[in-house]
Design an enzyme around this catalytic site. Sequence first.
Site: not given
Length: 446
Positions: A323, A334, A348
């Site tokens: 999470s 990224d 999740k």
Amino acid sequence: MNQSAKSYSPLQVALIGGAIATTATISLFGTAWTRGVRAALALQDSPKVIVDQVWQLVNHEYVDGKFNQQDWQATRQSLLSKDYSSREEAYTAIREALQKLGDPYTRFMDPKQFEALTSQTSGEVSGIGIRMEVNEKTQRLTVVEAIENSPALKAGIKAGDEILAIDGKPTLKMKVDDASKLIRGKAGTPIKLKLGRAGQTAFDLKLTRANIEVPTVRYTLRQEGNRRVGYIRLREFSAHAADQMQRAIRDLNTKKVDSYVLDLRGNPGGLLQASIEIARMWYNDGGIVKTVDRVGGTEETKANRTALTNRPLAVLVDGNSASASEILTGALKDNKRAVVVGGQTFGKALVQSVHELADGSGLAVTIAHYYTPAGTDINHKGIAPDIKLDLTEAQERQLASNPDLIGTKSDPQYARAIAILSNNNFAQPPANQPTRPMSRADSLKF
């Protein structure tokens, strides 16, 4: 963040973690609405008040507007048509209704469970400030650490001290959880411990309980060859995690570190906003996370030019990094800010809102789906590390039995991260991105 989760009225937090993972959000039901429910509860003292409160919250917020193909209106009629002889019976009916949604993260918590959750996410405990364990050799309750700025540390309690009695109650064969219940209590109340210390006779020590900030960030400077490495381990994203991370990075910056290793292994999640603020400490520009609600409404969060360092960074993750850990990891990966080393993360990508109910119980409701800055849906998939390196069972056992080896050359994932940081510089942002110290005002912008 100095504000604990319990300070919100009504308490409402957005969960993104497997076990905890919370952040403050705006309630669809205002304070007046909650007061009205509490007033009704006081007048009626009926379990149906809680039942209907749960139904209303799910009806307004649940991410799946079709409620897993369930007739949610019929569910309300069924719930309210029953006569409940106790709150426990009503709690059971609530849990059965929520189970039909097919979402393990939309869940009901009785008052004790809800109190435990809010205590954990607040990053504070009310007690004397010690970590303890049952020593394997002596089988005695033993102090592992006295927390910084705690009554225990100020009173001189040391690692290795044996806790022989708590307020006159012997601790022989007592479990750690049972001892914790005796030690914790309202701030300002007294407690007496009988301690055993090597080379001394047993002695009594009187202390006064206090509210204590629980350390969730651990850090140290390691000399790895000719490199100075700042090793930071983040255990969970509590309400104080961002402040503690800020202090750690600033302190390591003064020590002229060449690179960083951020350890998120075993981190189950925490405050969503804490993960956002911590991401902003590592890079100046780029996305952090995008959330999508049940009507397709999107919200994108980005960096805001408050980075504290541009030194090369490696992030350690495993299957228990979930999470909020995945939001931070996905953002760093990224944006090509860090090299990610370890195992596939938990997977999740759902956001929950947590509400305090009228009788002190609580409800977590899934309200949104989140995506990494590149638009990746990691739900049930997790984040694939740049360098995949799973520990063997033997290696896991060794680190579990010798925690001091974590984050050292005897830790294979850490060792690989150090090797990568020593051989390339791709985990460092462009040199034209200046950093500036983060002010306290920045750290409190929640």
